[in-house]
Scaffold this motif. Sequence first.
Motif, PDB file in Angstrom:
ATOM      1  N   GLU A   1       0.822  -1.205   0.000  1.00 22.86           N
ATOM      2  CA  GLU A   1       0.000   0.000   0.000  1.00 22.86           C
ATOM      3  C   GLU A   1       0.859   1.258   0.000  1.00 22.86           C
ATOM      4  O   GLU A   1       0.551   2.233  -0.707  1.00 22.86           O
ATOM      5  N   ALA A   2       1.944   1.262   0.760  1.00 23.34           N
ATOM      6  CA  ALA A   2       2.825   2.430   0.800  1.00 23.34           C
ATOM      7  C   ALA A   2       3.445   2.690  -0.570  1.00 23.34           C
ATOM      8  O   ALA A   2       3.536   3.844  -1.019  1.00 23.34           O
ATOM      9  N   ILE A   3       3.855   1.631  -1.246  1.00 19.71           N
ATOM     10  CA  ILE A   3       4.451   1.785  -2.579  1.00 19.71           C
ATOM     11  C   ILE A   3       3.392   2.209  -3.582  1.00 19.71           C
ATOM     12  O   ILE A   3       3.654   3.034  -4.470  1.00 19.71           O
TER      13      ILE A   3
ATOM     14  N   GLU B   1       0.908   6.530  -7.007  1.00 20.03           N
ATOM     15  CA  GLU B   1      -0.268   7.371  -7.256  1.00 20.03           C
ATOM     16  C   GLU B   1       0.084   8.844  -7.319  1.00 20.03           C
ATOM     17  O   GLU B   1      -0.600   9.619  -7.995  1.00 20.03           O
ATOM     18  N   GLN B   2       1.153   9.238  -6.599  1.00 19.54           N
ATOM     19  CA  GLN B   2       1.582  10.635  -6.679  1.00 19.54           C
ATOM     20  C   GLN B   2       2.728  10.814  -7.682  1.00 19.54           C
ATOM     21  O   GLN B   2       3.406  11.830  -7.688  1.00 19.54           O
ATOM     22  N   ASN B   3       2.916   9.783  -8.531  1.00 13.60           N
ATOM     23  CA  ASN B   3       3.903   9.821  -9.614  1.00 13.60           C
ATOM     24  C   ASN B   3       5.338   9.978  -9.117  1.00 13.60           C
ATOM     25  O   ASN B   3       6.175  10.593  -9.795  1.00 13.60           O
TER      26      ASN B   3
ATOM     27  N   ASP C   1       3.609  -3.443  -7.906  1.00 13.55           N
ATOM     28  CA  ASP C   1       4.015  -3.182  -9.285  1.00 13.55           C
ATOM     29  C   ASP C   1       5.513  -2.942  -9.344  1.00 13.55           C
ATOM     30  O   ASP C   1       6.067  -2.183  -8.538  1.00 13.55           O
ATOM     31  N   ALA C   2       6.168  -3.557 -10.310  1.00 15.64           N
ATOM     32  CA  ALA C   2       7.616  -3.381 -10.467  1.00 15.64           C
ATOM     33  C   ALA C   2       8.028  -3.854 -11.852  1.00 15.64           C
ATOM     34  O   ALA C   2       7.449  -4.797 -12.400  1.00 15.64           O
ATOM     35  N   THR C   3       9.044  -3.195 -12.412  1.00 11.90           N
ATOM     36  CA  THR C   3       9.634  -3.608 -13.679  1.00 11.90           C
ATOM     37  C   THR C   3      11.119  -3.833 -13.472  1.00 11.90           C
ATOM     38  O   THR C   3      11.715  -3.295 -12.522  1.00 11.90           O
TER      39      THR C   3
END
Length: 336
Positions: A32-34, A39-41, A68-70
């Motif tokens: 959630e923190a990530i 969300e704030q880019n 989410d991660a790449t």
Amino acid sequence: MADALRDAYDAFLLDLDGTVYHGSRPIPGAAEAIRQLREQNSPVRFVTNNASKAPGDVAGHLRGLDIDATADEVSTSAQAAAKLLGERLPAGATVLVVGAAALEDEITAAGLKPVREAGDDVAAVVQGHNPATGWADLAEACVAIRAGALWVASNVDTTLPTERGLLPGNGSMVAALRTATGAEPEVAGKPEAPLFVTAARSAGASRPLAIGDRLDTDIAGAVNAGVDALVVLTGVATPATLVTAIPAERAQYLGADLGALATPADELRIAPQPGWQVRQDGGTLVATGDGDSLALLRTLCAVAWDTGVTALRPGGERATAAFTELGLPTGGEPIR
């Protein structure tokens, strides 16, 4: 309302083991923190000393934990070690690998030749975490190092936070070779600065915040890179190790976990906090007051770092309860 800590920085350099997850288990609130950072880019980079997984595998593991991660957001100590060796050795030089396949792949990508057995042509030994490392692997490395090969360790974390608790890390295996050879490796990952510098540059950041659970790697690396840091209590660092932290391992902020990023920066700052008073009484710091236990810990750290005094004693019922909650001794003895 004061701005959250996450609003004060333009990128976030996150440690993984002990900060985002314990092995296969996510740390509560981390996802959630990530998500809120995204969300704030705000650019996120995952900066890990674990050399056993390729960046794509690390990103896949994170996605499996609902984060989410790449691959291009992941910086590993295996990459740092391969880069160091690529700069130090001629193209095609032979490197003995003690570590996982991911480390071997990074050596190949750097234009070097990975091998698993010592030979006359071995120019360097590179060592990274691999749960399968055994005596035979260390023996091959020992032969090469004693013959004069350059020795590079991806990292020297003595322990690795997992869902089962702290287990031996790469630094424990490095210690075995150090004892056997009398040699000292060059360290490519944290606490050296390049991992942080590279990650911040890839995010286009001018004011990044590093976040981690280890003082001797995550926080020391941030200090070496000139980057502000938030230390969290979800892994290796404890209240006792924070109070006794040396200057090279001191963060600007302290939080329970990654959820602290939503808290105002001043409330997280390691500095005297409202509600608590800490005074020096001879060779002891005496704490009185009332309030949140972590606010007391921030105050204790600030005064202990300023005075060099690590003998602590609570003064009053609430302070005693906070000391107990923090796992700090209540008898006035110095923390060792």
